[in-house]
Write an enzyme that holds these catalytic residues in place. Structure first.
Site, PDB file in Angstrom:
ATOM      1  N   ASP A   1       0.835  -1.204   0.000  1.00 15.72           N
ATOM      2  CA  ASP A   1       0.000   0.000   0.000  1.00 15.72           C
ATOM      3  C   ASP A   1       0.871   1.256   0.000  1.00 15.72           C
ATOM      4  O   ASP A   1       0.518   2.272  -0.599  1.00 15.72           O
ATOM      5  CB  ASP A   1      -0.920  -0.016   1.218  1.00 15.72           C
ATOM      6  CG  ASP A   1      -2.014  -1.066   1.077  1.00 15.72           C
ATOM      7  OD1 ASP A   1      -2.441  -1.334  -0.056  1.00 15.72           O
ATOM      8  OD2 ASP A   1      -2.431  -1.628   2.107  1.00 15.72           O
TER       9      ASP A   1
ATOM     10  N   GLU B   1      -4.505   9.887   4.608  1.00 20.07           N
ATOM     11  CA  GLU B   1      -4.846  10.829   5.672  1.00 20.07           C
ATOM     12  C   GLU B   1      -3.858  11.983   5.775  1.00 20.07           C
ATOM     13  O   GLU B   1      -2.782  11.958   5.177  1.00 20.07           O
ATOM     14  CB  GLU B   1      -4.904  10.130   7.047  1.00 20.07           C
ATOM     15  CG  GLU B   1      -3.576   9.832   7.722  1.00 20.07           C
ATOM     16  CD  GLU B   1      -2.832   8.661   7.155  1.00 20.07           C
ATOM     17  OE1 GLU B   1      -1.804   8.906   6.490  1.00 20.07           O
ATOM     18  OE2 GLU B   1      -3.233   7.515   7.341  1.00 20.07           O
TER      19      GLU B   1
HETATM   20  P1  NAP Z   1       5.110   2.613   6.942  1.00 19.77           P
HETATM   21  O1  NAP Z   1       5.184   3.103   8.346  1.00 19.77           O
HETATM   22  O2  NAP Z   1       6.300   2.007   6.308  1.00 19.77           O
HETATM   23  O3  NAP Z   1       3.910   1.523   6.802  1.00 19.77           O
HETATM   24  C1  NAP Z   1       2.668   1.723   7.313  1.00 19.77           C
HETATM   25  C2  NAP Z   1       1.825   0.456   7.158  1.00 19.77           C
HETATM   26  O4  NAP Z   1       0.504   0.878   6.827  1.00 19.77           O
HETATM   27  C3  NAP Z   1       2.284  -0.527   6.083  1.00 19.77           C
HETATM   28  O5  NAP Z   1       2.126  -1.833   6.566  1.00 19.77           O
HETATM   29  C4  NAP Z   1       1.318  -0.246   4.952  1.00 19.77           C
HETATM   30  O6  NAP Z   1       1.081  -1.361   4.126  1.00 19.77           O
HETATM   31  C5  NAP Z   1       0.064   0.078   5.717  1.00 19.77           C
HETATM   32  N1  NAP Z   1      -0.946   0.849   4.989  1.00 19.77           N
HETATM   33  C6  NAP Z   1      -0.773   1.921   4.173  1.00 19.77           C
HETATM   34  N2  NAP Z   1      -1.958   2.328   3.715  1.00 19.77           N
HETATM   35  C7  NAP Z   1      -2.895   1.485   4.228  1.00 19.77           C
HETATM   36  C8  NAP Z   1      -4.295   1.408   4.113  1.00 19.77           C
HETATM   37  N3  NAP Z   1      -4.974   2.281   3.380  1.00 19.77           N
HETATM   38  N4  NAP Z   1      -4.941   0.440   4.792  1.00 19.77           N
HETATM   39  C9  NAP Z   1      -4.276  -0.439   5.560  1.00 19.77           C
HETATM   40  N5  NAP Z   1      -2.939  -0.425   5.715  1.00 19.77           N
HETATM   41  C10 NAP Z   1      -2.264   0.543   5.059  1.00 19.77           C
HETATM   42  O7  NAP Z   1       4.617   3.838   6.077  1.00 19.77           O
HETATM   43  P2  NAP Z   1       4.216   3.923   4.534  1.00 19.77           P
HETATM   44  O8  NAP Z   1       4.307   2.589   3.883  1.00 19.77           O
HETATM   45  O9  NAP Z   1       4.937   5.073   3.937  1.00 19.77           O
HETATM   46  O10 NAP Z   1       2.683   4.320   4.684  1.00 19.77           O
HETATM   47  C11 NAP Z   1       2.292   5.534   5.243  1.00 19.77           C
HETATM   48  C12 NAP Z   1       1.066   5.253   6.029  1.00 19.77           C
HETATM   49  O11 NAP Z   1       1.432   4.664   7.272  1.00 19.77           O
HETATM   50  C13 NAP Z   1       0.298   6.473   6.449  1.00 19.77           C
HETATM   51  O12 NAP Z   1      -0.570   6.911   5.432  1.00 19.77           O
HETATM   52  C14 NAP Z   1      -0.432   5.989   7.687  1.00 19.77           C
HETATM   53  O13 NAP Z   1      -1.748   5.584   7.400  1.00 19.77           O
HETATM   54  C15 NAP Z   1       0.338   4.784   8.138  1.00 19.77           C
HETATM   55  N6  NAP Z   1       0.753   4.970   9.534  1.00 19.77           N
HETATM   56  C16 NAP Z   1       0.182   4.153  10.456  1.00 19.77           C
HETATM   57  C17 NAP Z   1       0.483   4.308  11.804  1.00 19.77           C
HETATM   58  C18 NAP Z   1      -0.192   3.417  12.798  1.00 19.77           C
HETATM   59  O14 NAP Z   1      -0.965   2.529  12.385  1.00 19.77           O
HETATM   60  N7  NAP Z   1       0.051   3.611  14.081  1.00 19.77           N
HETATM   61  C19 NAP Z   1       1.378   5.304  12.221  1.00 19.77           C
HETATM   62  C20 NAP Z   1       1.934   6.117  11.241  1.00 19.77           C
HETATM   63  C21 NAP Z   1       1.617   5.944   9.887  1.00 19.77           C
HETATM   64  P3  NAP Z   1       2.173  -1.964   3.123  1.00 19.77           P
HETATM   65  O15 NAP Z   1       3.110  -2.757   3.986  1.00 19.77           O
HETATM   66  O16 NAP Z   1       1.339  -2.817   2.233  1.00 19.77           O
HETATM   67  O17 NAP Z   1       2.854  -0.847   2.415  1.00 19.77           O
END
Ligand code: NAP
Length: 264
Positions: free
Chosen positions: A45, A123
């Site tokens: 993603d 987001e």
């Molecule tokens: P990352 O920190 O390397 O990975 C974030 C994780 O979120 C990865 O496992 C990614 O999946 C997954 N993800 C991304 N979009 C998703 C969606 N729409 N639904 C479900 N899972 C999703 O960061 P990144 O790969 O650059 O992604 C940035 C995203 O990380 C941000 O948009 C934010 O939503 C998310 N994030 C989450 C948290 C948390 O859950 N506490 C904290 C900060 C940021 P893949 O492994 O398939 O790439």
């Protein structure tokens, strides 16, 4: 049809991306990195988020499709062993387009700096660079609450399964044109009081975050983090633009939710 293939950059994704590229050329499709009609993202993603930000200036002319290497993705729903089938679909069959809503973020500043506009697929999160943030929140032009806490997350329906979910937000079906505002650890006492529940706002209901005192903020749009100074307000609403995904077969959203979070 013009195409481009983007890879997460690991060995497996690079190999599959090269395979997709070669197959599509064999079908006489033209590789065009700057103006593709279809973008094939190979990775997860996160790879799709990056692809979206590269081509978000021409969303009306481009469709996206994702191949996932590693675990199942929300935006990447084809498996590596299915790429031959996917390529034949791209080259030979007129595909269905599914559109998902996006979030529009407009940041306005004090002083000379011009307002900046961003689009998010997942987001926008707002945090402080130091301590908690204090923000007056207006909804549709009316004062709603003053938030004090770690931060705020405003997500799209397709982003509701990402950061928003970790904050206790609801999972929203991407056919709903709305945005969701979720709190990060709000401070609730006699001075500060917030509703505590995530809020879902329909299209054209604008949410305005206004810093109560001057501070620096860390604003993250999907995977991109920006240090913001002299912020007057951060305005969020459902964007006019949408992202278009090429759909070659049904893959219901709730099935993806179940397979990602329940039956895995
Ligand atoms: P990352 O920190 O390397 O990975 C974030 C994780 O979120 C990865 O496992 C990614 O999946 C997954 N993800 C991304 N979009 C998703 C969606 N729409 N639904 C479900 N899972 C999703 O960061 P990144 O790969 O650059 O992604 C940035 C995203 O990380 C941000 O948009 C934010 O939503 C998310 N994030 C989450 C948290 C948390 O859950 N506490 C904290 C900060 C940021 P893949 O492994 O398939 O790439």
């Amino acid at each position: 049809m013009k195409f481009t293939v983007r890879s997460r950059g690991d060995q497996e994704s690079n190999m599959i991306a090269q395979k997709v590229h070669n197959y599509l050329e064999e079908f006489q499709l033209t590789s065009d990195v700057s103006e593709p009609d279809i973008v094939v993202s190979v990775g997860g993603d996160g790879t799709m988020l990056e692809a979206f930000h590269v081509y978000n200036h021409r969303l009306e002319d481009v469709s996206f499709v994702g191949v996932h290497t590693g675990h199942l993705g929300f935006y990447a729903d084809w498996q590596p062993e299915e790429v031959e089938k996917l390529v034949i679909h791209i080259a030979k069959t007129p595909f269905k387009i599914v559109e998902y809503p996006l979030l529009e973020v407009i940041i306005r500043y004090y002083g000379e700096k011009k307002a900046e506009r961003f689009l998010a697929l997942n987001e926008c999160s707002v945090k402080s660079t130091e301590g908690s943030i204090v923000m007056d929140i207006e909804i549709k032009g009316e004062s709603f609450e003053t938030f004090r806490g770690d931060g705020l997350c405003i997500s799209t329906p397709s982003g509701s399964t990402a950061y928003n979910k970790a904050l206790g937000g609801a999972i929203l079906h991407p056919s709903l044109a709305c945005i969701q505002l979720a709190e990060m650890a709000s401070i609730n006492n006699r001075v500060y009081r917030t509703v505590g529940s995530p809020l879902v706002l329909p299209q054209h209901h604008t949410c305005l975050l206004k810093p109560v005192k001057e501070a620096d903020f860390q604003v993250t749009i999907d995977h991109l983090t920006l240090l913001q100074q002299d912020v007057k307000s951060i305005q969020c609403r459902v964007a006019e633009e949408k992202i278009r995904f090429a759909r070659f077969r049904p893959f219901p959203f709730w099935k993806r939710v179940r397979e990602s979070f329940i039956t895995g």
